[in-house]
Design a protein around this motif. Sequence first.
Motif, mmCIF file in Angstrom:
data_model
loop_
_atom_site.group_PDB
_atom_site.id
_atom_site.type_symbol
_atom_site.label_atom_id
_atom_site.label_comp_id
_atom_site.label_asym_id
_atom_site.label_seq_id
_atom_site.Cartn_x
_atom_site.Cartn_y
_atom_site.Cartn_z
ATOM 1 N N LEU A 124 0.822 -1.075 -0.033
ATOM 2 C CA LEU A 124 0.008 0.166 -0.111
ATOM 3 C C LEU A 124 0.879 1.176 -0.006
ATOM 4 O O LEU A 124 0.579 2.204 -0.907
ATOM 5 C CB LEU A 124 -0.921 0.039 1.178
ATOM 6 N N LEU A 125 1.861 1.294 0.669
ATOM 7 C CA LEU A 125 2.669 2.285 0.648
ATOM 8 C C LEU A 125 3.551 2.550 -0.553
ATOM 9 O O LEU A 125 3.801 3.560 -1.186
ATOM 10 C CB LEU A 125 4.119 2.286 1.918
ATOM 11 N N ALA A 126 4.020 1.374 -0.961
ATOM 12 C CA ALA A 126 4.729 1.394 -2.264
ATOM 13 C C ALA A 126 3.758 1.948 -3.498
ATOM 14 O O ALA A 126 4.160 2.791 -4.383
ATOM 15 C CB ALA A 126 5.334 0.010 -2.693
ATOM 16 N N ALA A 127 2.436 1.756 -3.386
ATOM 17 C CA ALA A 127 1.626 1.868 -4.481
ATOM 18 C C ALA A 127 1.401 3.592 -4.521
ATOM 19 O O ALA A 127 1.060 4.307 -5.618
ATOM 20 C CB ALA A 127 0.484 1.636 -4.130
ATOM 21 N N SER A 128 1.866 4.413 -3.284
ATOM 22 C CA SER A 128 2.056 5.974 -3.513
ATOM 23 C C SER A 128 2.965 6.423 -3.857
ATOM 24 O O SER A 128 3.027 7.851 -4.202
ATOM 25 C CB SER A 128 1.522 6.129 -1.901
ATOM 26 N N VAL A 129 4.066 5.631 -4.238
ATOM 27 C CA VAL A 129 5.281 6.251 -4.824
ATOM 28 C C VAL A 129 5.217 5.786 -6.282
ATOM 29 O O VAL A 129 5.211 4.635 -6.498
ATOM 30 C CB VAL A 129 6.299 5.297 -4.132
ATOM 31 N N PRO A 130 5.220 6.692 -7.450
ATOM 32 C CA PRO A 130 5.262 6.122 -8.771
ATOM 33 C C PRO A 130 6.446 5.224 -8.966
ATOM 34 O O PRO A 130 7.553 5.319 -8.749
ATOM 35 C CB PRO A 130 5.512 7.474 -9.444
ATOM 36 N N GLY A 131 6.142 4.195 -9.554
ATOM 37 C CA GLY A 131 6.982 3.147 -10.133
ATOM 38 C C GLY A 131 7.540 2.237 -9.039
ATOM 39 O O GLY A 131 8.288 1.204 -9.497
ATOM 40 N N LEU A 132 7.102 2.469 -7.960
ATOM 41 C CA LEU A 132 7.881 1.391 -6.762
ATOM 42 C C LEU A 132 7.127 0.103 -6.528
ATOM 43 O O LEU A 132 7.680 -0.813 -5.980
ATOM 44 C CB LEU A 132 8.081 2.421 -5.558
ATOM 45 N N VAL A 133 5.885 0.115 -6.610
ATOM 46 C CA VAL A 133 5.103 -1.042 -5.892
ATOM 47 C C VAL A 133 5.427 -2.285 -6.859
ATOM 48 O O VAL A 133 5.446 -3.319 -6.323
ATOM 49 C CB VAL A 133 3.732 -0.704 -6.414
ATOM 50 N N GLY A 134 5.920 -2.471 -8.240
ATOM 51 C CA GLY A 134 6.464 -3.276 -8.722
ATOM 52 C C GLY A 134 7.546 -4.017 -8.274
ATOM 53 O O GLY A 134 7.993 -5.194 -7.876
ATOM 54 N N LEU A 135 8.447 -3.322 -7.650
ATOM 55 C CA LEU A 135 9.942 -3.581 -7.159
ATOM 56 C C LEU A 135 9.561 -4.135 -5.595
ATOM 57 O O LEU A 135 10.307 -5.280 -5.231
ATOM 58 C CB LEU A 135 10.964 -2.354 -6.961
ATOM 59 N N VAL A 136 8.669 -3.475 -4.875
ATOM 60 C CA VAL A 136 8.285 -4.069 -3.699
ATOM 61 C C VAL A 136 7.754 -5.430 -3.717
ATOM 62 O O VAL A 136 8.057 -6.121 -3.077
ATOM 63 C CB VAL A 136 7.392 -3.034 -2.897
ATOM 64 N N ALA A 137 6.648 -5.437 -4.736
ATOM 65 C CA ALA A 137 6.108 -6.951 -4.726
ATOM 66 C C ALA A 137 6.900 -7.879 -5.452
ATOM 67 O O ALA A 137 6.868 -9.052 -4.802
ATOM 68 C CB ALA A 137 4.942 -6.669 -6.287
#
Length: 311
Positions: A124-137
């Motif tokens: 959820l936090l990563a989704a608020s940073v452009p482009g980051l959610v894929g790397l955290v996932a």
Amino acid sequence: MTVTPHHGPSAAAPPATALPGRVLTVARHCVAEARPVVQLVFLTRFALGALCATAAGGGRPAARDVLVGAVALYGAVLATYLLNGVMDIAEDRVNGSRRPVARGDLPARTAARVVAGSAVVSLLLAASVPGLVGLVALLLVLGWAYSMPPFTAKRKTSSGAVVVTAAGLVAYLAGAVAAHGSMATGPLVLCGVLALWMGAVGAVSKDLSDVPGDTAAGRATFAVVRGERAARHFVAVAAPVLGAAGLAVGLLGDPVVLAGAVPLAAGAGAVVWRCLRPRPDHPRAPYRAFMVTQYAANAGLAAGLVAAGWV
């Protein structure tokens, strides 16, 4: 005179601090189980990735995204290593581990719930940073693949090393993405060498002290299959090779990289010494030398970038 015990609500109610105290205890055990020294080095990689990133994003301030991204990465790392502790209870006990899950201070079910919660919050936090959610996932998937069936990459040193190396690269790249930039070639290549340092040196040296538990669990690690002596010799070769590779990046490419490459090469020498002169009372000495070298190389590169005026 007979005194009648008081059975009213106030007598049965727990102290007001009981629940907060239990929550803090669980949190402390979870952090300890997830190995603070490893959590910190992942945050160090993230911070270095952000530091190495060149300016991008049209001047948009990145401080908020870097901070949120760091917390998201921390949550993913916490979930990954806590899951590993849950899945390693039997072998950790054989190896004499004093971490909270193995010694029974942190119930496995409680730890599993924290794993799920940390994973969700990190996404959820990563989704608020452009482009980051894929790397955290991706980092969470790598953590799952390392510890859980059907992959259980930790069963073999080769597959575990691949996962560990990839996780290190993801941490560096996540920092750069959170800072809305891209890494210059020299620092990027050295970060790649440092990720390989995790896979070729860290993943093998970590198993040197865990042979009894790994054998009991049916793992086919390098140290189990080839023996501890062969594993030590492998690390003693891999460490200086990577140290030399780091120096080559600096000498043949970007001189600023030498600020991180020199500590890496020096640390490689320390790892070789610990591997070729083992001490039964310090079975984890090669791994500790590996870990200290990681910190020194990352900190050195960061200091070099600052001194060169990159930041």
